[in-house]
Design a protein around this motif. Structure first.
Motif, PDB file in Angstrom:
ATOM      1  N   GLY A 217       0.823  -1.209   0.000  1.00 14.64           N
ATOM      2  CA  GLY A 217       0.000   0.000   0.000  1.00 14.64           C
ATOM      3  C   GLY A 217       0.855   1.255   0.000  1.00 14.64           C
ATOM      4  N   GLN A 218       1.930   1.264   0.771  1.00 18.54           N
ATOM      5  CA  GLN A 218       2.821   2.422   0.803  1.00 18.54           C
ATOM      6  C   GLN A 218       3.485   2.635  -0.545  1.00 18.54           C
ATOM      7  OE1 GLN A 218       5.411   1.427   4.012  1.00 18.54           O
ATOM      8  NE2 GLN A 218       4.076   2.306   5.593  1.00 18.54           N
ATOM      9  N   GLU A 219       3.934   1.557  -1.170  1.00 17.99           N
ATOM     10  CA  GLU A 219       4.576   1.671  -2.483  1.00 17.99           C
ATOM     11  C   GLU A 219       3.590   2.173  -3.543  1.00 17.99           C
ATOM     12  OE1 GLU A 219       7.709   1.337  -3.672  1.00 17.99           O
ATOM     13  OE2 GLU A 219       8.359   1.152  -1.587  1.00 17.99           O
ATOM     14  N   MET A 220       2.353   1.694  -3.486  1.00 20.63           N
ATOM     15  CA  MET A 220       1.357   2.113  -4.472  1.00 20.63           C
ATOM     16  C   MET A 220       1.036   3.602  -4.339  1.00 20.63           C
ATOM     17  SD  MET A 220       0.877  -0.449  -6.348  1.00 20.63           S
ATOM     18  CE  MET A 220      -0.579  -0.119  -7.283  1.00 20.63           C
ATOM     19  N   ARG A 221       1.108   4.159  -3.136  1.00 20.72           N
ATOM     20  CA  ARG A 221       0.884   5.589  -2.954  1.00 20.72           C
ATOM     21  C   ARG A 221       2.028   6.414  -3.522  1.00 20.72           C
ATOM     22  NH1 ARG A 221      -1.669   3.699   1.671  1.00 20.72           N
ATOM     23  NH2 ARG A 221       0.190   3.706   2.945  1.00 20.72           N
ATOM     24  N   GLU A 222       3.230   5.830  -3.595  1.00 14.43           N
ATOM     25  CA  GLU A 222       4.394   6.552  -4.096  1.00 14.43           C
ATOM     26  C   GLU A 222       4.553   6.461  -5.612  1.00 14.43           C
ATOM     27  OE1 GLU A 222       7.904   5.392  -1.998  1.00 14.43           O
ATOM     28  OE2 GLU A 222       6.972   5.692  -0.043  1.00 14.43           O
ATOM     29  N   VAL A 223       3.747   5.622  -6.259  1.00 14.81           N
ATOM     30  CA  VAL A 223       3.847   5.453  -7.711  1.00 14.81           C
ATOM     31  C   VAL A 223       3.398   6.727  -8.400  1.00 14.81           C
ATOM     32  CG1 VAL A 223       2.909   4.198  -9.696  1.00 14.81           C
ATOM     33  CG2 VAL A 223       3.549   2.965  -7.632  1.00 14.81           C
ATOM     34  N   ASP A 224       4.141   7.143  -9.425  1.00 17.61           N
ATOM     35  CA  ASP A 224       3.771   8.306 -10.226  1.00 17.61           C
ATOM     36  C   ASP A 224       2.946   7.807 -11.406  1.00 17.61           C
ATOM     37  OD1 ASP A 224       3.641  10.870 -11.228  1.00 17.61           O
ATOM     38  OD2 ASP A 224       5.567  10.718 -12.274  1.00 17.61           O
ATOM     39  N   TRP A 225       1.626   7.851 -11.276  1.00 20.56           N
ATOM     40  CA  TRP A 225       0.738   7.325 -12.306  1.00 20.56           C
ATOM     41  C   TRP A 225       0.673   8.301 -13.468  1.00 20.56           C
ATOM     42  CZ3 TRP A 225      -0.450   2.451 -11.700  1.00 20.56           C
ATOM     43  CH2 TRP A 225      -0.471   1.918 -10.415  1.00 20.56           C
ATOM     44  N   PRO A 226       0.604   7.805 -14.706  1.00 21.38           N
ATOM     45  CA  PRO A 226       0.545   8.703 -15.867  1.00 21.38           C
ATOM     46  C   PRO A 226      -0.815   9.381 -15.959  1.00 21.38           C
ATOM     47  CG  PRO A 226       0.306   6.433 -16.579  1.00 21.38           C
ATOM     48  CD  PRO A 226       0.622   6.396 -15.116  1.00 21.38           C
ATOM     49  N   ASN A 227      -0.793  10.614 -16.503  1.00 16.09           N
ATOM     50  CA  ASN A 227      -2.067  11.286 -16.726  1.00 16.09           C
ATOM     51  C   ASN A 227      -2.647  10.805 -18.059  1.00 16.09           C
ATOM     52  OD1 ASN A 227      -0.725  12.670 -18.778  1.00 16.09           O
ATOM     53  ND2 ASN A 227      -0.318  14.447 -17.470  1.00 16.09           N
ATOM     54  N   PHE A 228      -3.820  11.317 -18.416  1.00 17.70           N
ATOM     55  CA  PHE A 228      -4.517  10.817 -19.601  1.00 17.70           C
ATOM     56  C   PHE A 228      -3.723  11.091 -20.872  1.00 17.70           C
ATOM     57  CE2 PHE A 228      -7.605  11.264 -23.062  1.00 17.70           C
ATOM     58  CZ  PHE A 228      -8.140   9.994 -23.035  1.00 17.70           C
ATOM     59  N   LYS A 229      -3.083  12.251 -20.954  1.00 18.81           N
ATOM     60  CA  LYS A 229      -2.311  12.604 -22.153  1.00 18.81           C
ATOM     61  C   LYS A 229      -1.122  11.658 -22.335  1.00 18.81           C
ATOM     62  CE  LYS A 229      -0.155  16.557 -24.404  1.00 18.81           C
ATOM     63  NZ  LYS A 229       0.198  17.973 -24.292  1.00 18.81           N
ATOM     64  N   GLN A 230      -0.399  11.369 -21.268  1.00 18.31           N
ATOM     65  CA  GLN A 230       0.728  10.446 -21.338  1.00 18.31           C
ATOM     66  C   GLN A 230       0.249   9.039 -21.688  1.00 18.31           C
ATOM     67  OE1 GLN A 230       2.091  11.133 -17.321  1.00 18.31           O
ATOM     68  NE2 GLN A 230       4.058  11.927 -18.084  1.00 18.31           N
TER      69      GLN A 230
END
Length: 56
Positions: free
Chosen positions: A9-22
Motif C-alpha cells: 500500500g505504501q509503495e502504491m501511494r508513491e507510484v507516479d501514475w501517468p495522466n490521460f495525455k501520457q
C-alpha cells in the motif's frame, strides 16, 4: 503477512501514475509499433512463402 500488504500500500501511494495525455501517447506508440511489426512480419512471411514456392 500484514506488514507485506502494508508495504504494498505504501509503495502504491508513491507510484507516479501517468495522466490521460501520457497514457494516450504511450498507448498509441504501442499500437502503432505493433501494427508496423505485424505488417512487416506478414510481408516477410509472404515473401518467404513465395520464394519457397518457386523452388519446390
Amino acid at each position: 503477512m500484514f506488514r507485506f500488504f502494508k508495504s504494498i500500500g505504501q509503495e502504491m501511494r508513491e507510484v507516479d501514475w501517468p495522466n490521460f495525455k501520457q497514457l494516450r501517447k504511450d498507448s498509441s506508440t504501442v499500437i502503432s509499433t505493433s501494427v508496423f511489426f505485424m505488417a512487416f512480419l506478414a510481408l516477410a512471411d509472404w515473401l518467404i512463402q513465395l520464394f519457397l514456392k518457386l523452388f519446390v
